[in-house]
Scaffold this motif. Sequence first.
Motif, PDB file in Angstrom:
ATOM      1  N   MET A   1       2.932 -60.232  23.529  1.00  0.00           N
ATOM      2  CA  MET A   1       2.302 -61.150  24.202  1.00  0.00           C
ATOM      3  C   MET A   1       1.719 -62.387  23.260  1.00  0.00           C
ATOM      4  SD  MET A   1      -1.298 -60.631  26.638  1.00  0.00           S
ATOM      5  CE  MET A   1      -0.412 -59.822  28.156  1.00  0.00           C
ATOM      6  N   LYS A   2       1.561 -63.362  23.820  1.00  0.00           N
ATOM      7  CA  LYS A   2       1.488 -64.785  22.936  1.00  0.00           C
ATOM      8  C   LYS A   2      -0.053 -65.159  22.857  1.00  0.00           C
ATOM      9  CE  LYS A   2       4.635 -68.047  23.311  1.00  0.00           C
ATOM     10  NZ  LYS A   2       5.224 -69.381  23.839  1.00  0.00           N
ATOM     11  N   PHE A   3      -0.749 -64.883  21.977  1.00  0.00           N
ATOM     12  CA  PHE A   3      -2.152 -65.263  21.995  1.00  0.00           C
ATOM     13  C   PHE A   3      -2.530 -66.865  21.147  1.00  0.00           C
ATOM     14  CE2 PHE A   3      -1.853 -60.844  22.099  1.00  0.00           C
ATOM     15  CZ  PHE A   3      -2.994 -60.604  22.839  1.00  0.00           C
ATOM     16  N   THR A   4      -3.558 -67.524  21.790  1.00  0.00           N
ATOM     17  CA  THR A   4      -4.240 -68.537  21.083  1.00  0.00           C
ATOM     18  C   THR A   4      -5.488 -67.980  20.881  1.00  0.00           C
ATOM     19  OG1 THR A   4      -3.109 -70.365  21.703  1.00  0.00           O
ATOM     20  CG2 THR A   4      -5.363 -70.805  20.971  1.00  0.00           C
ATOM     21  N   VAL A   5      -6.094 -68.252  19.615  1.00  0.00           N
ATOM     22  CA  VAL A   5      -7.361 -67.454  19.147  1.00  0.00           C
ATOM     23  C   VAL A   5      -8.291 -68.654  18.896  1.00  0.00           C
ATOM     24  CG1 VAL A   5      -8.536 -66.267  17.512  1.00  0.00           C
ATOM     25  CG2 VAL A   5      -6.410 -65.301  18.386  1.00  0.00           C
ATOM     26  N   GLN A   6      -9.565 -68.673  19.353  1.00  0.00           N
ATOM     27  CA  GLN A   6     -10.478 -69.958  19.098  1.00  0.00           C
ATOM     28  C   GLN A   6     -11.553 -69.383  18.287  1.00  0.00           C
ATOM     29  OE1 GLN A   6     -12.261 -72.088  22.411  1.00  0.00           O
ATOM     30  NE2 GLN A   6     -13.442 -72.910  21.222  1.00  0.00           N
ATOM     31  N   VAL A   7     -12.205 -69.902  17.017  1.00  0.00           N
ATOM     32  CA  VAL A   7     -12.896 -69.483  16.307  1.00  0.00           C
ATOM     33  C   VAL A   7     -14.212 -70.384  16.279  1.00  0.00           C
ATOM     34  CG1 VAL A   7     -13.473 -68.459  13.756  1.00  0.00           C
ATOM     35  CG2 VAL A   7     -11.275 -68.091  14.866  1.00  0.00           C
ATOM     36  N   ASN A   8     -15.416 -69.919  16.560  1.00  0.00           N
ATOM     37  CA  ASN A   8     -16.441 -70.944  16.904  1.00  0.00           C
ATOM     38  C   ASN A   8     -17.427 -70.804  15.893  1.00  0.00           C
ATOM     39  OD1 ASN A   8     -15.168 -71.968  19.085  1.00  0.00           O
ATOM     40  ND2 ASN A   8     -16.427 -71.077  20.461  1.00  0.00           N
ATOM     41  N   GLU A   9     -17.358 -69.891  14.913  1.00  0.00           N
ATOM     42  CA  GLU A   9     -18.593 -69.468  14.106  1.00  0.00           C
ATOM     43  C   GLU A   9     -18.086 -69.555  12.437  1.00  0.00           C
ATOM     44  OE1 GLU A   9     -21.476 -69.730  15.267  1.00  0.00           O
ATOM     45  OE2 GLU A   9     -21.204 -69.230  17.179  1.00  0.00           O
ATOM     46  N   GLY A  10     -18.917 -70.086  11.697  1.00  0.00           N
ATOM     47  CA  GLY A  10     -18.453 -70.197  10.173  1.00  0.00           C
ATOM     48  C   GLY A  10     -18.522 -68.744   9.747  1.00  0.00           C
ATOM     49  N   PRO A  11     -17.646 -68.904   8.542  1.00  0.00           N
ATOM     50  CA  PRO A  11     -17.707 -67.458   7.888  1.00  0.00           C
ATOM     51  C   PRO A  11     -19.034 -66.949   7.173  1.00  0.00           C
ATOM     52  CG  PRO A  11     -16.771 -69.115   6.369  1.00  0.00           C
ATOM     53  CD  PRO A  11     -17.257 -69.614   7.649  1.00  0.00           C
ATOM     54  N   TYR A  12     -19.247 -65.519   6.824  1.00  0.00           N
ATOM     55  CA  TYR A  12     -20.443 -64.875   6.462  1.00  0.00           C
ATOM     56  C   TYR A  12     -21.749 -65.129   7.181  1.00  0.00           C
ATOM     57  CZ  TYR A  12     -17.037 -65.041   2.896  1.00  0.00           C
ATOM     58  OH  TYR A  12     -15.656 -64.915   2.121  1.00  0.00           O
ATOM     59  N   GLN A  13     -21.864 -66.320   7.733  1.00  0.00           N
ATOM     60  CA  GLN A  13     -23.164 -66.374   8.596  1.00  0.00           C
ATOM     61  C   GLN A  13     -22.916 -65.563   9.777  1.00  0.00           C
ATOM     62  OE1 GLN A  13     -25.889 -68.496   8.104  1.00  0.00           O
ATOM     63  NE2 GLN A  13     -26.585 -68.313  10.328  1.00  0.00           N
ATOM     64  N   HIS A  14     -21.750 -65.044  10.323  1.00  0.00           N
ATOM     65  CA  HIS A  14     -21.694 -64.743  11.519  1.00  0.00           C
ATOM     66  C   HIS A  14     -20.270 -63.741  11.374  1.00  0.00           C
ATOM     67  CE1 HIS A  14     -21.411 -64.410  15.868  1.00  0.00           C
ATOM     68  NE2 HIS A  14     -22.291 -65.016  16.148  1.00  0.00           N
ATOM     69  N   GLN A  15     -20.327 -62.692  12.370  1.00  0.00           N
ATOM     70  CA  GLN A  15     -19.290 -61.771  12.213  1.00  0.00           C
ATOM     71  C   GLN A  15     -17.984 -62.170  13.064  1.00  0.00           C
ATOM     72  OE1 GLN A  15     -20.023 -57.795  13.000  1.00  0.00           O
ATOM     73  NE2 GLN A  15     -17.916 -57.250  13.129  1.00  0.00           N
ATOM     74  N   ALA A  16     -17.992 -63.486  13.891  1.00  0.00           N
ATOM     75  CA  ALA A  16     -17.118 -63.746  14.739  1.00  0.00           C
ATOM     76  C   ALA A  16     -15.904 -64.213  13.783  1.00  0.00           C
ATOM     77  CB  ALA A  16     -17.468 -65.129  15.430  1.00  0.00           C
ATOM     78  N   ALA A  17     -15.985 -64.826  12.661  1.00  0.00           N
ATOM     79  CA  ALA A  17     -14.925 -65.096  11.958  1.00  0.00           C
ATOM     80  C   ALA A  17     -13.841 -63.695  11.403  1.00  0.00           C
ATOM     81  CB  ALA A  17     -15.173 -66.172  10.730  1.00  0.00           C
ATOM     82  N   ASP A  18     -14.982 -62.753  11.070  1.00  0.00           N
ATOM     83  CA  ASP A  18     -14.133 -61.685  10.508  1.00  0.00           C
ATOM     84  C   ASP A  18     -13.407 -60.660  11.752  1.00  0.00           C
ATOM     85  OD1 ASP A  18     -15.379 -60.874   7.646  1.00  0.00           O
ATOM     86  OD2 ASP A  18     -16.887 -61.926   8.900  1.00  0.00           O
ATOM     87  N   THR A  19     -14.233 -61.010  12.839  1.00  0.00           N
ATOM     88  CA  THR A  19     -13.527 -60.234  13.941  1.00  0.00           C
ATOM     89  C   THR A  19     -12.195 -61.046  14.257  1.00  0.00           C
ATOM     90  OG1 THR A  19     -15.689 -59.815  14.523  1.00  0.00           O
ATOM     91  CG2 THR A  19     -14.044 -58.913  16.163  1.00  0.00           C
ATOM     92  N   ALA A  20     -12.204 -62.319  14.663  1.00  0.00           N
ATOM     93  CA  ALA A  20     -11.128 -62.919  14.665  1.00  0.00           C
ATOM     94  C   ALA A  20      -9.996 -62.702  14.015  1.00  0.00           C
ATOM     95  CB  ALA A  20     -11.469 -64.592  14.700  1.00  0.00           C
ATOM     96  N   GLN A  21     -10.173 -62.480  12.538  1.00  0.00           N
ATOM     97  CA  GLN A  21      -9.008 -62.533  11.575  1.00  0.00           C
ATOM     98  C   GLN A  21      -8.636 -60.787  11.809  1.00  0.00           C
ATOM     99  OE1 GLN A  21      -9.347 -62.386   6.879  1.00  0.00           O
ATOM    100  NE2 GLN A  21      -9.522 -64.419   7.470  1.00  0.00           N
TER     101      GLN A  21
END
Lengths: 130, 135
Positions: A1-21
């Motif tokens: 499957m082909k994915f586009t991933v959007q990351v809305n939060e900065g690193p270290y401040q928020h886990q979103a960047a870790d989870t996205a990676q």
Amino acid sequence: MKFTVQVNEGPYQHQAADTAQQFVRAALEKGHEIYRVFFYHDGVNNGTRLTVPPQDDRHLQKGWTELAEKHGIDLVICIAAAQRRGIMDPDEAKRQGLDADNIAPGFRISGLGQLIEGGIQSDRTIVFGD
Amino acid sequence: MSTVKKFLFLNRKAPYGTIYALESLEVVLISAAFEQDVSMAFVDDGVYQLLKGQKTDGIGMKNFSPTYSALGDYDITRLYVEKESLEARGLTVDDLMDLKWEDEDDDWAEKDSIIVVSSAELADIMEQQEVILSF
């Protein structure tokens, strides 16, 4: 499957960047394609090469760069969000008359259209954020 | 680009306090240039984005609420507002901006852009989408 991933939060401040990676790595391991990772809002701060986390901590920005170098993933930073937050590539810094740039290797700065186009081209678009 | 997908922009945050609402609106306006099937939804504190009479002088922020009135001109004519989110905040549709669009297939009749839907109805609408970007 082909994915586009959007990351809305900065690193270290928020886990979103870790989870996205972690999602990107897991998807690649399973044989999926990452069409694009688009960094928006404070997510643009994932693309500075000037971060120095403590040695015993993960290095998120380098993690992205490695993904780009190893797998050719398209890492796109939104230009409007980047300008507000001081993420600059050499061309943009020159255009704005600034004395420095800070974009990390493997990233490129482009417009919001890249997010919409990613959504059109991909089977799934996944947003990581607050 | 010939592919037309159903895009829904899901707005969950108050208009000021964080930049999510403003930067969401920037994406929405860009999306119009791609001639996609675009709609928006407003839930939780996101319903405050559509409040009428916004005044931001006191907080030093630009009042960007007039931009929502222009969405109709970009063919973005469906703004779903979740009923439960309004009620939880003591709001009714009368507290929201009177947003209209002109229907060229109906002799340019002015129609309401804001559609109040229940949580269950919104779930169905979201189910029908192909791309949901949430802010």
